[in-house]
Design an enzyme around this catalytic site. Sequence first.
Site, mmCIF file in Angstrom:
data_model
loop_
_atom_site.group_PDB
_atom_site.id
_atom_site.type_symbol
_atom_site.label_atom_id
_atom_site.label_comp_id
_atom_site.label_asym_id
_atom_site.label_seq_id
_atom_site.Cartn_x
_atom_site.Cartn_y
_atom_site.Cartn_z
ATOM 1 N N LYS A 57 0.796 -1.237 0.000
ATOM 2 C CA LYS A 57 0.000 0.000 0.000
ATOM 3 C C LYS A 57 0.828 1.288 0.000
ATOM 4 O O LYS A 57 0.345 2.355 0.356
ATOM 5 C CB LYS A 57 -1.004 0.036 1.174
ATOM 6 C CG LYS A 57 -1.809 -1.208 1.390
ATOM 7 C CD LYS A 57 -2.275 -1.885 0.134
ATOM 8 C CE LYS A 57 -3.278 -1.102 -0.648
ATOM 9 N NZ LYS A 57 -3.509 -1.750 -1.973
ATOM 10 N N HIS A 112 7.306 -7.364 -2.115
ATOM 11 C CA HIS A 112 7.142 -6.671 -0.827
ATOM 12 C C HIS A 112 8.124 -7.226 0.215
ATOM 13 O O HIS A 112 7.902 -7.056 1.416
ATOM 14 C CB HIS A 112 5.736 -6.917 -0.268
ATOM 15 C CG HIS A 112 4.614 -6.243 -0.993
ATOM 16 N ND1 HIS A 112 4.680 -4.945 -1.447
ATOM 17 C CD2 HIS A 112 3.369 -6.686 -1.306
ATOM 18 C CE1 HIS A 112 3.514 -4.633 -2.013
ATOM 19 N NE2 HIS A 112 2.713 -5.666 -1.939
ATOM 20 N N SER A 142 -5.030 2.587 3.846
ATOM 21 C CA SER A 142 -5.151 1.936 2.543
ATOM 22 C C SER A 142 -5.185 0.409 2.716
ATOM 23 O O SER A 142 -5.969 -0.292 2.071
ATOM 24 C CB SER A 142 -3.965 2.364 1.677
ATOM 25 O OG SER A 142 -4.040 1.798 0.399
HETATM 26 P P1 A3P Z 1 -5.229 4.520 -1.411
HETATM 27 O O1 A3P Z 1 -5.855 3.245 -0.919
HETATM 28 O O2 A3P Z 1 -4.839 5.431 -0.280
HETATM 29 O O3 A3P Z 1 -6.050 5.206 -2.455
HETATM 30 P P2 A3P Z 1 -0.030 -0.426 -3.607
HETATM 31 O O4 A3P Z 1 0.076 -0.370 -5.096
HETATM 32 O O5 A3P Z 1 1.290 -0.442 -2.914
HETATM 33 O O6 A3P Z 1 -0.951 -1.506 -3.179
HETATM 34 O O7 A3P Z 1 -0.661 0.962 -3.137
HETATM 35 C C1 A3P Z 1 -1.986 1.299 -3.436
HETATM 36 C C2 A3P Z 1 -2.206 2.752 -3.072
HETATM 37 O O8 A3P Z 1 -1.529 3.593 -4.010
HETATM 38 C C3 A3P Z 1 -3.681 3.124 -3.104
HETATM 39 O O9 A3P Z 1 -3.840 4.126 -2.092
HETATM 40 C C4 A3P Z 1 -3.791 3.691 -4.514
HETATM 41 O O10 A3P Z 1 -4.912 4.507 -4.726
HETATM 42 C C5 A3P Z 1 -2.483 4.475 -4.587
HETATM 43 N N1 A3P Z 1 -2.094 4.814 -5.968
HETATM 44 C C6 A3P Z 1 -1.889 3.981 -7.001
HETATM 45 N N2 A3P Z 1 -1.600 4.662 -8.118
HETATM 46 C C7 A3P Z 1 -1.631 5.972 -7.787
HETATM 47 C C8 A3P Z 1 -1.428 7.186 -8.525
HETATM 48 N N3 A3P Z 1 -1.156 7.203 -9.827
HETATM 49 N N4 A3P Z 1 -1.535 8.353 -7.842
HETATM 50 C C9 A3P Z 1 -1.819 8.362 -6.531
HETATM 51 N N5 A3P Z 1 -2.027 7.257 -5.790
HETATM 52 C C10 A3P Z 1 -1.938 6.063 -6.411
#
Ligand code: A3P
Length: 300
Positions: A57, A112, A142
Amino acid sequence: PQGWSSQALRGQAMAVENITYQGIKFPPAYNSERSLRFAHQEFQVQDDDVFNVTYPKSGTVWMTEILSLIRSGGDPAWNRTVLNSTRVPWFTTRLGLESALSYPRPRLLTCHLPIHLFPTSFFGSRAKVIYTLRNPKDVLVSYFYFSKMCSSYEDPESFEQFLGDFLNGDVPHGSWFDHVRGWMEMKGKENFFFITYEELQQDLRGSVQRLCQFLEQELDDGAINSVVENASFRAMKENKMCNSTLLPRDIMDQDKGTFLRKGICGDWKNHFTVAQSEAFDRIYQDRMRGLPEAFPWDAR
Ligand code: A3P
């Protein structure tokens, strides 16, 4: 940290049989103890490998998009037609390992893993690691929502319970604190680059330029603009190759949430009570003590 008794709050959460490797929990879908042991002890890192490493996340899929766009010189065709898990395979998983082994060099790979479970063949290699980290309070929020929509993650009983588990490191992929402390030991090594989600938010263009420098990949202004545009939250939300909507319902249930959920900094303020935030800060300060780095979310 002691004294945060989340067990009592866990109640009747649906049981998920996590995989455990070297004392750390991993979600059962795709992972096995064998795949994790292989990744750790036998996976052969190549000098031209580039690894996208994160705690969950923290911006994993965002960095996956950025790295594949940089790799293709800003041309979005690859990102729009090939699944992110094929472009940047999860080599720690059973399926991802197959993709990683048949991937033409130079490879882009993601995981991860905490540093002590990272492929031993990396150390001493010239392979590059990009480590993205994020305000742990936003990571937690998240992760809370993500756990609700993923069948291989225990559905949190409540925010309070999940907060306790997170602070105790009793969540899949282990403790955020240990993950960050471990990887930050690489700081200063020339094959290690770290960046925060907050920096990506604040200055995506500048971040892409820094990444290009680290990757020794020169992109002209037009190509950089295209990376920035196609890695925007809006563009990613529309792209089925990265927005997770193609995942089967028994892995990720789109009725229970959205993977690209809010994409903002500071959503924790909508979830933490003042007491929870203060308790978090106390544990954060204790667990991060001695780390010279100041992150964007640290009070200065
Ligand atoms: P949120 O749940 O706070 O919206 P991961 O890829 O490590 O699982 O992380 C997911 C998080 O990164 C989510 O956060 C997602 O919305 C955010 N995320 C992914 N792409 C993004 C982007 N282009 N800009 C901003 N946040 C992004």
